[in-house]
Design a protein around this motif. Structure first.
Motif, PDB file in Angstrom:
ATOM      1  N   ALA A 137       0.839  -1.204   0.000  1.00  0.00           N
ATOM      2  CA  ALA A 137       0.000   0.000   0.000  1.00  0.00           C
ATOM      3  C   ALA A 137       0.871   1.251   0.000  1.00  0.00           C
ATOM      4  N   GLN A 138       1.930   1.246   0.808  1.00  0.00           N
ATOM      5  CA  GLN A 138       2.799   2.426   0.889  1.00  0.00           C
ATOM      6  C   GLN A 138       3.544   2.645  -0.429  1.00  0.00           C
ATOM      7  N   LEU A 139       4.059   1.565  -1.024  1.00  0.00           N
ATOM      8  CA  LEU A 139       4.813   1.721  -2.272  1.00  0.00           C
ATOM      9  C   LEU A 139       3.898   2.170  -3.405  1.00  0.00           C
ATOM     10  N   ALA A 140       2.643   1.746  -3.368  1.00  0.00           N
ATOM     11  CA  ALA A 140       1.691   2.158  -4.399  1.00  0.00           C
ATOM     12  C   ALA A 140       1.230   3.604  -4.171  1.00  0.00           C
ATOM     13  N   ARG A 141       1.147   4.000  -2.918  1.00  0.00           N
ATOM     14  CA  ARG A 141       0.632   5.335  -2.577  1.00  0.00           C
ATOM     15  C   ARG A 141       1.623   6.431  -2.950  1.00  0.00           C
ATOM     16  N   GLU A 142       2.908   6.155  -2.769  1.00  0.00           N
ATOM     17  CA  GLU A 142       3.941   7.155  -3.065  1.00  0.00           C
ATOM     18  C   GLU A 142       5.035   6.532  -3.934  1.00  0.00           C
ATOM     19  N   PRO A 143       4.688   6.211  -5.181  1.00  0.00           N
ATOM     20  CA  PRO A 143       5.647   5.465  -6.021  1.00  0.00           C
ATOM     21  C   PRO A 143       6.903   6.255  -6.367  1.00  0.00           C
ATOM     22  N   GLU A 144       6.861   7.575  -6.173  1.00  0.00           N
ATOM     23  CA  GLU A 144       8.032   8.389  -6.518  1.00  0.00           C
ATOM     24  C   GLU A 144       8.943   8.631  -5.309  1.00  0.00           C
ATOM     25  N   ALA A 145       8.458   8.374  -4.101  1.00  0.00           N
ATOM     26  CA  ALA A 145       9.222   8.733  -2.905  1.00  0.00           C
ATOM     27  C   ALA A 145      10.367   7.748  -2.686  1.00  0.00           C
ATOM     28  N   PRO A 146      11.617   8.241  -2.608  1.00  0.00           N
ATOM     29  CA  PRO A 146      12.715   7.322  -2.287  1.00  0.00           C
ATOM     30  C   PRO A 146      12.486   6.724  -0.895  1.00  0.00           C
ATOM     31  N   THR A 147      12.611   5.410  -0.804  1.00  0.00           N
ATOM     32  CA  THR A 147      12.152   4.691   0.391  1.00  0.00           C
ATOM     33  C   THR A 147      13.236   3.780   0.929  1.00  0.00           C
ATOM     34  N   LEU A 148      13.331   3.717   2.253  1.00  0.00           N
ATOM     35  CA  LEU A 148      14.221   2.776   2.951  1.00  0.00           C
ATOM     36  C   LEU A 148      13.349   1.806   3.726  1.00  0.00           C
ATOM     37  N   ILE A 149      13.774   0.558   3.792  1.00  0.00           N
ATOM     38  CA  ILE A 149      13.070  -0.438   4.605  1.00  0.00           C
ATOM     39  C   ILE A 149      14.024  -0.944   5.684  1.00  0.00           C
ATOM     40  N   PHE A 150      13.512  -1.001   6.902  1.00  0.00           N
ATOM     41  CA  PHE A 150      14.257  -1.592   8.018  1.00  0.00           C
ATOM     42  C   PHE A 150      13.486  -2.806   8.530  1.00  0.00           C
ATOM     43  N   MET A 151      14.183  -3.873   8.840  1.00  0.00           N
ATOM     44  CA  MET A 151      13.572  -5.054   9.448  1.00  0.00           C
ATOM     45  C   MET A 151      14.645  -5.873  10.156  1.00  0.00           C
ATOM     46  N   HIS A 152      14.217  -6.819  10.978  1.00  0.00           N
ATOM     47  CA  HIS A 152      15.208  -7.547  11.784  1.00  0.00           C
ATOM     48  C   HIS A 152      15.922  -8.635  10.983  1.00  0.00           C
ATOM     49  N   HIS A 153      15.172  -9.573  10.420  1.00  0.00           N
ATOM     50  CA  HIS A 153      15.795 -10.697   9.715  1.00  0.00           C
ATOM     51  C   HIS A 153      16.109 -10.321   8.268  1.00  0.00           C
ATOM     52  N   PRO A 154      17.266 -10.724   7.759  1.00  0.00           N
ATOM     53  CA  PRO A 154      17.528 -10.486   6.341  1.00  0.00           C
ATOM     54  C   PRO A 154      16.686 -11.425   5.467  1.00  0.00           C
ATOM     55  N   PRO A 155      16.366 -10.985   4.261  1.00  0.00           N
ATOM     56  CA  PRO A 155      15.634 -11.859   3.350  1.00  0.00           C
ATOM     57  C   PRO A 155      16.555 -12.748   2.515  1.00  0.00           C
ATOM     58  N   ILE A 156      17.859 -12.538   2.666  1.00  0.00           N
ATOM     59  CA  ILE A 156      18.840 -13.230   1.812  1.00  0.00           C
ATOM     60  C   ILE A 156      19.853 -13.985   2.676  1.00  0.00           C
ATOM     61  N   ALA A 157      20.577 -14.880   2.015  1.00  0.00           N
ATOM     62  CA  ALA A 157      21.662 -15.599   2.680  1.00  0.00           C
ATOM     63  C   ALA A 157      22.875 -14.676   2.799  1.00  0.00           C
ATOM     64  N   VAL A 158      23.596 -14.815   3.916  1.00  0.00           N
ATOM     65  CA  VAL A 158      24.804 -14.001   4.109  1.00  0.00           C
ATOM     66  C   VAL A 158      26.071 -14.854   4.094  1.00  0.00           C
ATOM     67  N   GLY A 159      25.916 -16.170   3.866  1.00  0.00           N
ATOM     68  CA  GLY A 159      27.096 -17.037   3.787  1.00  0.00           C
ATOM     69  C   GLY A 159      27.387 -17.813   5.059  1.00  0.00           C
ATOM     70  N   CYS A 160      26.462 -17.790   6.022  1.00  0.00           N
ATOM     71  CA  CYS A 160      26.571 -18.592   7.239  1.00  0.00           C
ATOM     72  C   CYS A 160      25.362 -19.527   7.267  1.00  0.00           C
ATOM     73  N   ALA A 161      25.571 -20.806   7.018  1.00  0.00           N
ATOM     74  CA  ALA A 161      24.441 -21.729   6.849  1.00  0.00           C
ATOM     75  C   ALA A 161      23.467 -21.685   8.024  1.00  0.00           C
ATOM     76  N   TRP A 162      24.015 -21.624   9.241  1.00  0.00           N
ATOM     77  CA  TRP A 162      23.135 -21.668  10.425  1.00  0.00           C
ATOM     78  C   TRP A 162      22.249 -20.429  10.509  1.00  0.00           C
ATOM     79  N   LEU A 163      22.765 -19.262  10.081  1.00  0.00           N
ATOM     80  CA  LEU A 163      21.957 -18.037  10.060  1.00  0.00           C
ATOM     81  C   LEU A 163      21.070 -17.969   8.818  1.00  0.00           C
ATOM     82  N   ASP A 164      21.575 -18.513   7.728  1.00  0.00           N
ATOM     83  CA  ASP A 164      20.808 -18.438   6.483  1.00  0.00           C
ATOM     84  C   ASP A 164      19.502 -19.232   6.592  1.00  0.00           C
ATOM     85  N   ALA A 165      19.502 -20.260   7.439  1.00  0.00           N
ATOM     86  CA  ALA A 165      18.279 -21.030   7.669  1.00  0.00           C
ATOM     87  C   ALA A 165      17.218 -20.194   8.400  1.00  0.00           C
ATOM     88  N   GLN A 166      17.640 -19.065   8.998  1.00  0.00           N
ATOM     89  CA  GLN A 166      16.726 -18.222   9.789  1.00  0.00           C
ATOM     90  C   GLN A 166      16.237 -17.010   9.006  1.00  0.00           C
TER      91      GLN A 166
END
Ligand code: FE2
Length: 263
Positions: A137-166
């Motif tokens: 909803a936010q990205l659709a409402r202001e499609p031109e506004a430069p946006t940063l996202i903060f969250m706790h868990h990464p969505p990608i692997a970082v190269g540590c198998a035990w963390l990448d599973a999380q």
């Protein structure tokens, strides 16, 4: 006159215990947070906002959020927070009374979004349907506004198998959403206690060192790293560009207790 450069700080994973002298892996986590904040507070160029990306508490205790609030208030700088897997979502809302959970902040033309990836009782992350709907909803409402996202868990692997599973279990849902928009300039996470960067879903993904101890990079199994406490600076430039980097406290060599066998 050209628009000013705006400066943000990301701190993450303080892992504060219920009392001041609490230690985790040999580290006095309140003290290392205090050292990080002291360095931020004495900067010639103070930030407009400090973003705290979760695991404020080691165990979700009310005492930890009281201690966190005290430390941040000494700084007299605006700050916000979002929950991590070690936080208790009810206790954190009641405990960090000085500032409520604020999923959308406006900094001039920029938008700062917080997403909640924490699942009660689980170590790994997931984005609930409401979080994805809020983002869409936010990205659709202001499609031109430069946006940063903060969250706790990464969505990608970082190269540590035990963390990448999380990592965020339904990251493909987030990826699909990000690929439909081109205004998300970067996504910043915590949880992995290390500095990492990758390009993903048409944006930049950055993970940030913890204010307590770090995990060893490129380690398949749980292992502590030997880098000192750290934090990330983010500078927002006119025309939607940003620069970012991490700072490690050079004077604060950690005295780690490697007997911490799991996390
Ligand atoms: Fe975490």
């Amino acid at each position: 006159m050209s628009a000013p450069i705006r400066r943000l700080i990301q701190i993450t994973d303080p892992h504060i215990g219920p009392a001041r002298d609490y230690r985790l892996a040999g580290v006095e986590t309140l003290e290392t947070l205090r050292e990080v904040l002291a360095e931020i507070g004495t900067s010639e160029n103070p930030p407009e906002l400090i973003c705290t990306t979760g695991d404020i508490a080691a165990d979700g205790s009310a005492g930890a959020y009281r201690l966190f609030t005290q430390q941040l208030q000494f700084l007299e700088l605006p700050y916000q927070w979002l929950p991590g897997n070690h936080d208790d979502k009810q206790v954190i809302r009641e405990g960090v009374t000085a500032t409520p959970y604020w999923p959308l902040l406006e900094l001039g033309p920029w938008r700062v979004l917080s997403l909640d990836t924490a699942v009660p009782g689980e170590v790994g992350g997931r984005l609930a349907a409401e979080e994805l709907e809020f983002l869409a909803a936010q990205l659709a409402r202001e499609p031109e506004a430069p946006t940063l996202i903060f969250m706790h868990h990464p969505p990608i692997a970082v190269g540590c198998a035990w963390l990448d599973a999380q990592r965020v279990a339904n990251a493909t849902d987030l990826e699909a959403l990000l690929r439909r928009h081109d205004n998300v300039r970067a996504l910043f996470t915590g949880h992995v206690h290390q500095q990492f960067h990758s390009r993903w879903a048409g944006t930049e993904v950055y993970t940030t060192p913890a204010t307590c101890f770090q995990f060893r990079s490129n380690s398949a199994d749980f292992a502590l790293g030997d880098q000192p406490p750290g934090y990330r600076w983010i500078e927002l430039h006119p025309e939607g560009k940003l620069t970012t980097g991490c700072v490690f406290l050079q004077h604060s060599a950690p005295h780690l207790d490697h007997r911490l066998a799991r996390y």
